[in-house]
Design a protein around this motif. Structure first.
Motif, short mmCIF file in Angstrom:
data_model
loop_
_atom_site.label_atom_id
_atom_site.label_comp_id
_atom_site.label_asym_id
_atom_site.label_seq_id
_atom_site.Cartn_x
_atom_site.Cartn_y
_atom_site.Cartn_z
N GLN A 320 1.33 -0.98 0.22
CA GLN A 320 -0.05 0.33 -0.24
C GLN A 320 0.85 1.23 -0.10
OE1 GLN A 320 -2.97 -0.04 -0.46
NE2 GLN A 320 -2.82 -2.39 -0.82
N ASN A 321 0.06 2.64 -0.33
CA ASN A 321 1.02 3.91 -0.80
C ASN A 321 0.11 4.75 0.02
OD1 ASN A 321 3.11 2.90 -2.30
ND2 ASN A 321 1.81 3.78 -4.71
N ASP A 379 -0.63 9.94 0.11
CA ASP A 379 0.62 8.79 -0.58
C ASP A 379 1.71 9.28 0.15
OD1 ASP A 379 2.19 7.90 -2.38
OD2 ASP A 379 1.21 8.42 -3.88
N TRP A 381 4.27 8.37 -0.40
CA TRP A 381 5.62 8.60 -1.96
C TRP A 381 5.61 10.08 -1.61
CZ3 TRP A 381 9.51 5.11 -2.04
CH2 TRP A 381 9.50 4.11 -1.70
N TYR A 466 7.37 5.09 -7.49
CA TYR A 466 6.03 4.39 -6.86
C TYR A 466 4.65 4.61 -6.38
CZ TYR A 466 10.39 1.63 -8.14
OH TYR A 466 10.88 0.85 -8.52
N GLN A 467 4.53 6.18 -6.85
CA GLN A 467 3.56 6.56 -5.78
C GLN A 467 1.80 6.71 -6.94
OE1 GLN A 467 2.84 11.23 -7.21
NE2 GLN A 467 5.06 10.73 -8.71
N GLU A 598 12.27 0.02 -2.11
CA GLU A 598 10.80 -0.39 -3.05
C GLU A 598 10.99 -0.64 -4.35
OE1 GLU A 598 6.55 -0.55 -3.17
OE2 GLU A 598 7.74 -0.43 -1.60
N CYS A 613 -1.40 -6.16 -4.51
CA CYS A 613 -1.99 -4.78 -5.28
C CYS A 613 -3.45 -4.65 -5.17
CB CYS A 613 -1.70 -3.75 -6.50
SG CYS A 613 0.32 -3.52 -6.39
#
Length: 717
Positions: A320-321, A379, A381, A466-467, A598, A613
């Motif tokens: 998860q982000n 987020d 990121w 990866y955002q 990551e 995911c």
């Protein structure tokens, strides 16, 4: 033996009714005055907390009396032999009092935090105003009232009523931002999924209560054998009851609603995940612990579901982000630990983890809310470097992370260690699953902390590759059980990023663009970080109440059917090693260069990362199941209703209209036409009589005889 309400136990009705009074005052008096509504809600919750504390203090001195109040509510039956009453009542014992203390304390802190958080968030929306703040605190008060009513209920039917009211309140709060399509979808999803589970829950309640002859919790707990059964087994009613907690506490396979519930305001997430909705399921299983121990198959079912959920949710959290969704899957996993403990006979350990988890998870969610307010984004990121920008939030959040990871001496370590020990003695195979989940918990907590708080602050343009939302929009989406499902068209129902806009706009958001400053993040107001600091004290120290060699919590919360579990230094050492190993792996990957870490993680997981995911494709499974079952039945029902029922109604109306049209043409207004119709009718009548009695028509004498039989005054009187 239960006694009537005496002494401080008489505070119980006031504790329950104060939040209800707050809801009524806000709804009908101060609905347009947000700050006044906030003050009313905070004062009512604080009052309930102080009264709960007053009830709890004597019990800390080992006073364990059980008090009960009963009042007939409904009487059913038509004769004395068949007549019976349904009661409403209150049950005051150690479990209900301590749960009330936990619920009201956390709810009070959440309410204080909410004033600062919601005031700021509502100001971002030109369509929202002070009445929106009142609406929030009205829902919050009703939510706490519902949970307290459930906690103090003394019978299963009353628990079910408040159980459903808790679900209604969660529906209202998850969809608080009702103008967001994602929020509207999320609250409908949570409501439908939990109602599906509650159908089985109600069947189980009725089977247990009718079979045992009582719904009273005290009487059920005193049973020495199970007098109820379904399909020849006593375990099945309890398994059906377990579906209630599976839905309400978001356990496999009905865990799909809880991550989407993050669409609600962050204080709502804190309350749902810590002290109200999801805690209700664990509380119920704890209340019925004695019955589960009499049905080993049902108890193992609870433990197995909890273990599977703990591992599955911990795995999904890795991918998860969204900082709130990491915590959401963490909640699902930790609730799985509690069910595994209760199903394995570790009554004290399971409920102790319910209490410790409530404090450090409320802390983490409120901390994530502070981070979101500071960064204007969920987020991780798009965060980074928050350690120096948010010192108070960082300190409190760090303690929450250590407690969740199970690092000694923080609260989560003591309760989780007891769970692992209890499960190991009864079900070693489930212990292995929970041990792996414990390692993953420490790992994803470290990943979350490193990405959000270490390094430098990453702006939107420097968020890295990866955002974005998880799962990303380029992955196959589940079919939405909506108007498009009949055509089997895929549709995303989660938040979907719109390029070039900040914050990300949801699908169908329809919100005026909110201008945010572009500078570095900043520490939040005192009304937000002071509750964090208070919760951090409990997240750090509460575990000492449950140390194995001096378990004060066990003296307060214990059950006669709980088997003793011997303390093992080796298992405690293994628990510490698992937690530290998870932290070390996460730190080595993400502390220095989160992007590189990551990349290594995704390379190591390979295609399994896509499975994570997609949340093990559970949303896809339920979309498929709905389309193949409920939707097919809906199509058949729609056909029967439209073509058969409505078709019959429309057909009868059409036939009447056609007949009327034919008859209308016969009324022409011409005398010759009417004379013709009269003669034709007489001829038709004569032909009809001739077909029935030919001699009457063809014999004139019969006609004369019939004339002589007519009275002088005629046939009419």
């Amino acid at each position: 033996m239960a006694q009537s309400l005496e002494g401080v136990a008489r505070y119980c009705p006031v504790i329950v009714l104060l939040p209800l009074l707050s809801f009524l005052l806000i709804s009908f008096v101060t609905q347009k005055k947000g700050p006044v509504s906030a003050a009313i809600a905070i004062c009512s919750l604080a009052g309930s907390f102080l009264l709960s504390l007053g009830m709890a203090l004597p019990r800390f001195q080992h006073h364990s009396e059980i008090y009960e109040w009963n009042h007939p509510w409904l009487t059913v039956g038509f004769s004395e032999s068949t007549r019976s009453s349904i009661y409403v009542g209150l049950l005051v014992d150690n479990l209900s009092v301590l749960t009330s203390l936990m619920v009201t304390f956390i709810a009070t802190l959440v309410a204080i935090y909410s004033y600062g958080y919601m005031t700021k968030e509502i100001s971002h929306f030109p369509t929202q105003n002070s009445a929106s703040l009142s609406r929030f605190f009205a829902y919050l008060s009703l939510f706490v009232f519902s949970m307290l009513g459930l906690v103090f209920s003394n019978n299963l039917l009353q628990i079910y009523i408040f159980w459903e009211l808790v679900g209604v309140c969660s529906y209202l709060l998850i969809g608080f931002w009702y103008f967001k399509k994602s929020a509207a979808d999320a609250n409908k999803k949570s409501f439908v999924v939990t109602k599906f589970a509650d159908l089985f829950f109600l069947i189980g309640i009725l089977a247990v209560g009718l079979g045992a002859g009582t719904f009273n919790l005290v009487e059920l707990d005193q049973l020495s054998s199970l007098p109820f059964s379904l399909l020849g087994t006593a375990a099945l009613p309890l398994i059906l009851i377990t579906f209630g907690p599976i839905g309400k506490s978001a356990q496999f396979p009905l865990q799909v609603w809880l991550p989407d519930a993050m669409e609600g305001p962050t204080p709502v997430s804190a309350l749902i995940h810590a002290a109200t909705m999801v805690a209700a399921g664990i509380y119920l299983v704890g209340r019925l612990f004695g019955l589960y121990q009499l049905a080993p198959a049902a108890a193992y079912f609870v433990a197995l579901i909890g273990s599977i959920t703990a591992l599955m949710a911990a795995l999904i959290a890795i991918a998860q982000n969204d900082i709130k969704k990491v915590l959401a899957y963490s909640t699902i996993s930790q609730l799985g630990y509690m069910l595994a403990a209760l199903g394995s006979g570790a009554y004290t350990a399971g409920l102790f983890h319910l209490f410790t988890h409530a404090f450090f998870k409320a802390l983490l969610f409120l901390g994530s809310g502070a981070v979101i307010v500071a960064c204007h984004n969920n987020d991780m990121w798009k965060m980074g470097g928050l350690k120096k920008h948010l010192p108070y939030t960082h300190f409190a959040f760090g303690i929450g992370c250590l407690a969740l990871a199970g690092v000694p001496p923080f609260a989560g370590f003591w309760s989780k260690d007891e769970i692992l020990g209890g499960v190991y003695h009864d079900h070693p195979e489930l212990f292995v699953i929970l041990a792996i989940a414990a390692f993953l918990t420490a790992f994803y907590v470290t990943r979350m902390y490193c990405i959000a708080f270490l390094g430098g602050y990453r702006t939107k343009d420097a968020a890295g590759p990866y955002q974005g939302v998880v799962p990303s929009p380029d992955l196959p989406a589940p079919m939405s059980p909506s108007k498009d499902t009949l055509g089997m068209e895929p549709e995303w129902t989660e938040e979907k990023a719109t390029p070039g806009q900040d914050p990300d706009i949801c699908l169908g958001y329809k919100q005026e663009h909110v201008a945010h400053h572009s500078g570095p993040p900043h520490e939040v107001s005192k009304t937000m970080y002071v509750p964090l600091l208070i919760l951090s004290v409990f997240a750090a120290l509460l575990g000492f109440a449950g140390m194995p060699w001096n378990n004060q919590f066990h003296h307060l919360i214990q059950h006669i059917r709980e088997a003793p579990h011997e303390f093992s230094v080796g298992l405690m050492g293994l628990s510490v090693l698992i937690a530290l190993s998870g932290i070390w792996v996460g730190w080595s990957l993400f502390a220095k260069d989160p992007v590189a870490g990551e990349e290594k993680l995704r390379k190591y997981l390979g295609g399994f990362h896509t499975v994570l995911c997609q949340k093990f494709y559970m949303d896809h499974f339920w979309a498929w199941a709905v389309s193949k079952t409920m939707m097919l039945w809906s199509i058949a029902a729609a056909w029967f209703d439209d073509d058969m029922v409505d078709g019959g109604v429309r057909g009868s109306g059409l036939m009447t209209a056609l007949l009327g049209e034919k008859l209308r043409k016969e009324h022409s207004g011409l005398v010759s036409h009417y004379l013709f119709m009269l003669i034709a009718s007489l001829l038709l009548l004569t032909a009809l009589l001739a077909s029935i009695q030919p001699e009457f028509v063809l014999s004139p004498s019969r006609i004369l005889d019939f004339k002589e039989q007519i009275p002088p005054g005629g046939l009419l009187p």
